[in-house]
Structures are given as structure tokens and as C-alpha cells.
Design a protein around this motif. Structure first.
Motif, PDB file in Angstrom:
ATOM      1  N   PRO A  25       0.829  -1.210   0.000  1.00 32.58           N
ATOM      2  CA  PRO A  25       0.000   0.000   0.000  1.00 32.58           C
ATOM      3  C   PRO A  25       0.867   1.265   0.000  1.00 32.58           C
ATOM      4  O   PRO A  25       2.051   1.207   0.291  1.00 32.58           O
ATOM      5  N   ASP A  29       3.240   0.394   5.286  1.00 33.04           N
ATOM      6  CA  ASP A  29       3.236   0.263   6.745  1.00 33.04           C
ATOM      7  C   ASP A  29       4.653   0.120   7.288  1.00 33.04           C
ATOM      8  O   ASP A  29       4.932   0.500   8.410  1.00 33.04           O
ATOM      9  N   ARG A  63      -6.883   2.728   0.987  1.00 37.45           N
ATOM     10  CA  ARG A  63      -6.319   4.073   0.834  1.00 37.45           C
ATOM     11  C   ARG A  63      -5.476   4.417   2.051  1.00 37.45           C
ATOM     12  O   ARG A  63      -5.917   4.278   3.192  1.00 37.45           O
ATOM     13  N   GLY A  64      -4.278   4.880   1.803  1.00 36.82           N
ATOM     14  CA  GLY A  64      -3.410   5.349   2.878  1.00 36.82           C
ATOM     15  C   GLY A  64      -3.660   6.814   3.158  1.00 36.82           C
ATOM     16  O   GLY A  64      -4.541   7.440   2.569  1.00 36.82           O
ATOM     17  N   ASP A  65      -2.879   7.376   4.042  1.00 36.42           N
ATOM     18  CA  ASP A  65      -3.015   8.774   4.422  1.00 36.42           C
ATOM     19  C   ASP A  65      -2.243   9.644   3.432  1.00 36.42           C
ATOM     20  O   ASP A  65      -1.125  10.085   3.696  1.00 36.42           O
TER      21      ASP A  65
END
Length: 86
Positions: free
Chosen positions: A17, A21, A52-54
């Protein structure tokens, strides 16, 4: 969006992603680029895999979960490319 703004699509590899992470050098770079381009007023869309990531901008996922466990296989990468092209 101003007259000088660009519409930019970024296609990240499907394996992790964005932002990652933990490991994910390319994914970290993509996240930084998107953040910077959005901060300059450009319209950015990320095509990636997983939730969806930040990150700012729009996001289109080609997989619900990034197929990390299948890294090195051709089929997930091919599906990612076909879905990104759509």
C-alpha cells in the motif's frame, strides 16, 4: 486548480500500500511525490493496491488488499496494469 496546474496520474506497484506500513521504498517515494505535487496545487490521482493510505488527492484501488504474498508472480502485476489502464 489554477491554469498552471497539471492533472497527474501516478501508478504505484501493486505489492504494497501507499504509503507503506513498513518496508516499501518505491511506495514511500510515491507518497512523498503525491504529497508534494498536491501541495503545489496539482490534481493528483494515485492508482495503487490495497486500502487508501493517508495521502492527499484521489485514489483508485486495483486490488482490495495489496497482493504482497504473491510478489514476483506475473499475474497480479498484469491485472494491476490492465485495471490501471481502464
Amino acid at each position: 486548480m489554477s491554469q498552471d496546474s497539471l492533472r497527474i496520474a501516478m501508478v504505484a506497484p501493486p505489492w504494497y500500500p501507499v504509503p507503506p506500513d513498513g518496508y516499501g521504498g518505491i511506495e514511500s517515494l510515491v507518497a512523498d511525490l503525491i504529497t508534494g505535487l498536491d501541495g503545489q496545487g496539482h490534481d493528483v490521482v494515485l492508482i495503487g493496491a490495497g486500502p487508501r493510505g493517508d495521502i492527499p488527492g484521489r485514489y483508485l484501488a486495483t486490488f482490495d488488499e495489496a497482493p504482497t504474498e504473491r510478489i514476483g508472480e506475473g499475474m497480479p502485476e498484469m491485472l494491476h496494469a490492465v485495471r490501471a489502464a481502464r
